[in-house]
Design a protein around this motif. Structure first.
Motif, PDB file in Angstrom:
ATOM      1  N   LEU A   1       0.812  -1.219   0.000  1.00  0.00           N
ATOM      2  CA  LEU A   1       0.000   0.000   0.000  1.00  0.00           C
ATOM      3  C   LEU A   1       0.851   1.277   0.000  1.00  0.00           C
ATOM      4  O   LEU A   1       0.365   2.335   0.384  1.00  0.00           O
ATOM      5  CB  LEU A   1      -0.941  -0.004   1.209  1.00  0.00           C
ATOM      6  CG  LEU A   1      -1.914  -1.182   1.294  1.00  0.00           C
ATOM      7  CD1 LEU A   1      -2.814  -1.045   2.516  1.00  0.00           C
ATOM      8  CD2 LEU A   1      -2.745  -1.317   0.021  1.00  0.00           C
TER       9      LEU A   1
ATOM     10  N   LYS B   1      -0.329   5.012  -0.881  1.00  0.00           N
ATOM     11  CA  LYS B   1      -1.789   5.041  -0.810  1.00  0.00           C
ATOM     12  C   LYS B   1      -2.225   5.578   0.553  1.00  0.00           C
ATOM     13  O   LYS B   1      -1.495   5.467   1.538  1.00  0.00           O
ATOM     14  CB  LYS B   1      -2.380   3.642  -1.018  1.00  0.00           C
ATOM     15  CG  LYS B   1      -2.158   3.064  -2.413  1.00  0.00           C
ATOM     16  CD  LYS B   1      -2.822   1.706  -2.546  1.00  0.00           C
ATOM     17  CE  LYS B   1      -2.568   1.079  -3.905  1.00  0.00           C
ATOM     18  NZ  LYS B   1      -3.286   1.808  -4.983  1.00  0.00           N
ATOM     19  N   THR B   2      -3.401   6.162   0.580  1.00  0.00           N
ATOM     20  CA  THR B   2      -3.971   6.680   1.824  1.00  0.00           C
ATOM     21  C   THR B   2      -5.266   5.947   2.130  1.00  0.00           C
ATOM     22  O   THR B   2      -6.154   5.856   1.280  1.00  0.00           O
ATOM     23  CB  THR B   2      -4.251   8.187   1.725  1.00  0.00           C
ATOM     24  OG1 THR B   2      -3.016   8.885   1.525  1.00  0.00           O
ATOM     25  CG2 THR B   2      -4.914   8.704   2.993  1.00  0.00           C
ATOM     26  N   THR B   3      -5.337   5.426   3.337  1.00  0.00           N
ATOM     27  CA  THR B   3      -6.502   4.654   3.758  1.00  0.00           C
ATOM     28  C   THR B   3      -7.148   5.290   4.980  1.00  0.00           C
ATOM     29  O   THR B   3      -6.459   5.656   5.929  1.00  0.00           O
ATOM     30  CB  THR B   3      -6.096   3.208   4.107  1.00  0.00           C
ATOM     31  OG1 THR B   3      -5.453   2.614   2.983  1.00  0.00           O
ATOM     32  CG2 THR B   3      -7.314   2.386   4.484  1.00  0.00           C
TER      33      THR B   3
ATOM     34  N   ALA C   1       0.923   2.187   3.887  1.00  0.00           N
ATOM     35  CA  ALA C   1      -0.062   3.240   3.631  1.00  0.00           C
ATOM     36  C   ALA C   1       0.066   4.403   4.601  1.00  0.00           C
ATOM     37  O   ALA C   1       0.559   4.244   5.724  1.00  0.00           O
ATOM     38  CB  ALA C   1      -1.474   2.660   3.729  1.00  0.00           C
TER      39      ALA C   1
ATOM     40  N   ASP D   1      -7.469   6.659  -1.047  1.00  0.00           N
ATOM     41  CA  ASP D   1      -7.425   5.505  -1.943  1.00  0.00           C
ATOM     42  C   ASP D   1      -8.228   4.326  -1.406  1.00  0.00           C
ATOM     43  O   ASP D   1      -8.622   3.446  -2.175  1.00  0.00           O
ATOM     44  CB  ASP D   1      -5.977   5.060  -2.145  1.00  0.00           C
ATOM     45  CG  ASP D   1      -5.116   6.169  -2.717  1.00  0.00           C
ATOM     46  OD1 ASP D   1      -5.248   6.459  -3.914  1.00  0.00           O
ATOM     47  OD2 ASP D   1      -4.328   6.758  -1.953  1.00  0.00           O
TER      48      ASP D   1
ATOM     49  N   ARG E   1      -9.503  10.490  -7.895  1.00  0.00           N
ATOM     50  CA  ARG E   1      -8.229   9.787  -7.836  1.00  0.00           C
ATOM     51  C   ARG E   1      -8.133   8.726  -8.926  1.00  0.00           C
ATOM     52  O   ARG E   1      -7.059   8.243  -9.243  1.00  0.00           O
ATOM     53  CB  ARG E   1      -8.095   9.139  -6.451  1.00  0.00           C
ATOM     54  CG  ARG E   1      -6.812   8.387  -6.188  1.00  0.00           C
ATOM     55  CD  ARG E   1      -5.637   9.301  -6.017  1.00  0.00           C
ATOM     56  NE  ARG E   1      -4.507   8.578  -5.437  1.00  0.00           N
ATOM     57  CZ  ARG E   1      -3.304   9.107  -5.299  1.00  0.00           C
ATOM     58  NH1 ARG E   1      -3.076  10.354  -5.687  1.00  0.00           N
ATOM     59  NH2 ARG E   1      -2.312   8.398  -4.763  1.00  0.00           N
TER      60      ARG E   1
ATOM     61  N   GLY F   1     -10.370   3.239  -6.351  1.00  0.00           N
ATOM     62  CA  GLY F   1      -9.962   2.938  -4.977  1.00  0.00           C
ATOM     63  C   GLY F   1     -10.651   1.676  -4.484  1.00  0.00           C
ATOM     64  O   GLY F   1     -11.253   0.930  -5.261  1.00  0.00           O
TER      65      GLY F   1
ATOM     66  N   CYS G   1      -7.490  -3.866  -0.142  1.00  0.00           N
ATOM     67  CA  CYS G   1      -7.093  -2.493  -0.454  1.00  0.00           C
ATOM     68  C   CYS G   1      -5.962  -2.426  -1.471  1.00  0.00           C
ATOM     69  O   CYS G   1      -5.710  -1.370  -2.048  1.00  0.00           O
ATOM     70  CB  CYS G   1      -6.654  -1.756   0.820  1.00  0.00           C
ATOM     71  SG  CYS G   1      -8.002  -1.238   1.887  1.00  0.00           S
ATOM     72  N   SER G   2      -5.280  -3.534  -1.675  1.00  0.00           N
ATOM     73  CA  SER G   2      -4.090  -3.533  -2.527  1.00  0.00           C
ATOM     74  C   SER G   2      -4.432  -3.850  -3.973  1.00  0.00           C
ATOM     75  O   SER G   2      -5.522  -4.326  -4.307  1.00  0.00           O
ATOM     76  CB  SER G   2      -3.080  -4.555  -2.006  1.00  0.00           C
ATOM     77  OG  SER G   2      -3.461  -5.874  -2.365  1.00  0.00           O
ATOM     78  N   ASP G   3      -3.444  -3.637  -4.836  1.00  0.00           N
ATOM     79  CA  ASP G   3      -3.615  -3.957  -6.249  1.00  0.00           C
ATOM     80  C   ASP G   3      -3.642  -5.454  -6.507  1.00  0.00           C
ATOM     81  O   ASP G   3      -3.968  -5.877  -7.622  1.00  0.00           O
ATOM     82  CB  ASP G   3      -2.496  -3.305  -7.066  1.00  0.00           C
ATOM     83  CG  ASP G   3      -2.623  -1.785  -7.118  1.00  0.00           C
ATOM     84  OD1 ASP G   3      -3.745  -1.284  -6.870  1.00  0.00           O
ATOM     85  OD2 ASP G   3      -1.620  -1.106  -7.390  1.00  0.00           O
TER      86      ASP G   3
END
Length: 259
Positions: free
Chosen positions: A3, A6-8, A30, A84, A132, A135, A238-240
């Motif tokens: 992450l 990225k912002t969570t 993150a 994100d 963005r 997300g 949350c990840s790719d």
């Protein structure tokens, strides 16, 4: 790290699952905005999780209030430039009882917090995520929506409704690159369950190991899932690594429903 950059936003950050969610997001690289209704406890938690304060922001918020949700998202953008991911942990659990002994005002509060509150939060966050380019939204369900355990029908029903809402959200937000998934825990070894197990051991004159064995003896893994293991699943969502996954729920329960 999964992450990095990225912002969570993580809601419901207290002593249990919310804290572990924030911890896992930080460990994955993150920037993390932690939210809860209690300002004092939240600031202390943020300091403990990241003493430098470089990658964490504590911002009190109530997901049942529209302006509070907007303020939370605005604070995230102001500090880190984007949102994100949203991990919606905040919940109202005290909706116990059956048809005639339940307090129906608590049922209403469970739905208002767990379902409508989640929608309020997403109404604030989704426009920023669209800008963005997409997300991830991670909702927290409950195995109680699938299997009767404790007499918590109000809470279980609200989590079942949240799961249904997830499918519609995934369909609506998918064209904007926003994925919506649900992690579904059951028993989780953390502060709340530890209190329950310790209480039973004391009142029943047994050891904590005996109580745990009674609960988990039929699970295929023969152990109780930990809060952090549920949080690690949220990191995946949350990840790719899950970039093609949306509208799904994942049971993180040491195999309990295989019994």
């Amino acid at each position: 790290m999964l992450l990095r950059n990225k912002t969570t936003v993580v809601t419901g950050v207290g002593s249990g699952l919310g804290r572990e969610m924030a911890t896992a997001m930080l460990a994955a690289g993150a920037n993390v905005v932690v939210a809860a209704r209690s300002a004092d406890g939240l600031r202390q938690t943020a300091k403990e999780l990241d003493p430098t304060g470089e990658r964490i922001l504590a911002h009190p918020a109530d997901i049942c209030d529209d302006e509070s949700c907007r303020s939370l998202v605005a604070a995230a953008v102001d500090r880190f430039g984007s949102v994100d991911g949203v991990v919606q942990v905040a919940a109202f659990e005290d909706a116990f009882g059956g048809l005639f002994d339940a307090d129906l005002t608590k049922w209403s509060r469970a739905f208002d917090t767990n379902v409508v509150g989640s929608l309020r939060l997403l109404r604030a966050a989704v426009p920023v995520m669209k800008e963005r380019g997409g997300g991830s939204v991670v909702l927290v369900g409950s195995q109680s929506a699938f299997k009767v355990a404790m007499p918590q029908a109000g809470y279980a029903a609200s989590k079942g409704a949240l799961l249904s809402a997830m499918y519609y959200l995934a369909d609506e937000l998918g064209p904007d690159g926003i994925r919506v998934n649900t992690v579904v825990p059951s028993w989780m070894w953390g502060p709340n369950v530890q209190l329950y197990v310790d209480f039973r051991a004391q009142t029943e004159g047994r050891t904590t190991d005996e109580i745990l064995a009674e609960i988990t003896g039929g699970f295929p893994l023969r152990r109780m899932t930990e809060d952090r293991e549920v949080a690690d699943t949220a990191v995946f969502f949350c990840s790719d690594l899950s970039r093609a996954v949306t509208g799904q729920y994942l049971l993180v329960n040491s195999g309990e429903l295989m019994r």
